[in-house]
Design a protein around this motif. Structure first.
Motif, PDB file in Angstrom:
ATOM      1  N   THR A   2     -10.077  58.965   1.026  1.00  0.00           N
ATOM      2  CA  THR A   2      -9.704  59.574   2.363  1.00  0.00           C
ATOM      3  C   THR A   2     -10.410  58.805   3.381  1.00  0.00           C
ATOM      4  N   ARG A   3      -9.968  58.872   4.594  1.00  0.00           N
ATOM      5  CA  ARG A   3     -10.435  58.270   5.566  1.00  0.00           C
ATOM      6  C   ARG A   3     -10.276  58.879   6.901  1.00  0.00           C
ATOM      7  N   PRO A   4     -10.990  59.141   7.818  1.00  0.00           N
ATOM      8  CA  PRO A   4     -10.902  59.824   9.080  1.00  0.00           C
ATOM      9  C   PRO A   4      -9.634  59.066  10.176  1.00  0.00           C
ATOM     10  N   LEU A   5      -8.848  59.946  10.704  1.00  0.00           N
ATOM     11  CA  LEU A   5      -7.871  59.420  11.793  1.00  0.00           C
ATOM     12  C   LEU A   5      -7.813  59.929  12.838  1.00  0.00           C
ATOM     13  N   MET A   6      -7.792  59.185  13.769  1.00  0.00           N
ATOM     14  CA  MET A   6      -7.599  59.664  15.391  1.00  0.00           C
ATOM     15  C   MET A   6      -6.351  59.386  15.713  1.00  0.00           C
ATOM     16  N   ARG A  47      -3.310  59.775   3.115  1.00  0.00           N
ATOM     17  CA  ARG A  47      -4.210  60.857   2.927  1.00  0.00           C
ATOM     18  C   ARG A  47      -5.391  60.772   3.721  1.00  0.00           C
ATOM     19  N   ALA A  48      -5.155  60.697   5.198  1.00  0.00           N
ATOM     20  CA  ALA A  48      -6.253  60.665   6.014  1.00  0.00           C
ATOM     21  C   ALA A  48      -6.584  62.055   5.989  1.00  0.00           C
ATOM     22  N   ALA A  49      -8.051  62.131   6.360  1.00  0.00           N
ATOM     23  CA  ALA A  49      -8.789  63.389   6.437  1.00  0.00           C
ATOM     24  C   ALA A  49     -10.130  63.155   6.832  1.00  0.00           C
ATOM     25  N   PRO A  50     -10.490  63.913   7.864  1.00  0.00           N
ATOM     26  CA  PRO A  50      -9.734  64.833   8.794  1.00  0.00           C
ATOM     27  C   PRO A  50      -8.697  63.960   9.762  1.00  0.00           C
ATOM     28  N   VAL A  51      -7.778  64.721  10.189  1.00  0.00           N
ATOM     29  CA  VAL A  51      -7.073  64.302  11.216  1.00  0.00           C
ATOM     30  C   VAL A  51      -7.189  64.923  12.559  1.00  0.00           C
ATOM     31  N   THR A 105      -7.319  54.559  13.781  1.00  0.00           N
ATOM     32  CA  THR A 105      -6.747  55.310  14.764  1.00  0.00           C
ATOM     33  C   THR A 105      -5.328  54.735  15.089  1.00  0.00           C
ATOM     34  N   LEU A 106      -4.500  55.481  15.561  1.00  0.00           N
ATOM     35  CA  LEU A 106      -3.159  55.572  15.586  1.00  0.00           C
ATOM     36  C   LEU A 106      -2.502  56.139  16.805  1.00  0.00           C
TER      37      LEU A 106
END
Length: 235
Positions: A2-6, A47-51, A105-106
């Motif tokens: 998993t990886r954090p996502l903004m 599987r991004a977390a946290p979002v 980031t997205l």
């Protein structure tokens, strides 16, 4: 892993005109679903977390729509922080991984076909990078009106001005944000510092991408998703 996502969703959406008078741009429907839901599909697929989703215009509407979606909110209702300031403000919500390793980031105002952009970035990331931007050729940037954003050398290093368009998806290290004193700033300032060190990289997305920043972008994005628009056609 998993990886954090903004997910950036706090913009005013002024280019959308009357469409954003009563709702935030991320809630504009494309192919029957809100733009933010298209972005969350990509997050779940990777599987991004946290979002974390940032909020500003009509923040309560976006909170209500995303209730139960398992996302965290970075509220910029009092002051819009732009992308750099917004990401820095959200770092505590993104967790310890965001402080010591790369995060995603997205932008929420685009739709995609083809490979999941977040997974593409993850597979292309390598040691020595400080940011990896996902790009498309100008001719494949559906709904985009600019001339292009970057040039790319044979090793993937980026420089300003060129035929490649930034899609709003990237993977980057956040440590450099602390060195920028202003509370409100664009990530362009961080990229400029990375470029000067030779640490700003890009990779091309092979699928379709549509910018939904203006009203006419909605129909173009729906045509792309329906397979009715060639991926190398960018009106």
């Amino acid at each position: 892993m998993t990886r954090p996502l903004m997910i950036f969703a706090a913009g005013l959406g002024t280019r959308m005109g009357a469409l954003t008078a009563d709702r935030p741009k991320p809630l504009i429907p494309v192919a029957g679903r809100a733009l933010i839901d298209h972005a969350l599909d990509l997050a779940r697929g990777a599987r991004a977390a946290p979002v974390v989703v940032n909020l500003h215009w009509k923040a309560a509407m976006l909170r209500h729509h995303l209730a139960g979606a398992g996302v965290r909110f970075s509220d910029e209702s009092d002051r819009l922080l732009e992308t750099g300031g917004g990401l820095r403000a959200a770092l505590p919500l993104l967790g310890p991984e965001a402080a010591c390793g790369p995060l995603w980031t997205l932008n929420s105002d685009a739709v995609w076909t083809g490979p999941n952009p977040l997974l593409m970035l993850d597979s292309a990331w390598r040691e020595g990078m400080e940011a990896l931007l996902l790009l498309v050729p100008r001719g494949g940037a559906v709904g985009y009106r600019g001339a292009g954003d970057f040039a790319m050398d044979a090793e993937g290093r980026l420089s300003r001005g060129g035929p490649f368009v930034f899609t709003g998806a990237q993977m980057l290290r956040s440590e450099g944000l602390a060195a920028i004193p202003d509370p409100v700033f664009s990530l362009n300032r961080l990229w400029d510092r990375m470029e000067a060190r030779g640490r700003l990289f890009g990779v091309l997305h092979p699928g379709g991408w549509a910018d939904v920043g203006r009203p006419e972008g909605i129909a173009l994005a729906e045509a792309l998703l329906a397979g009715a628009l060639p991926q190398d056609a960018a009106p």
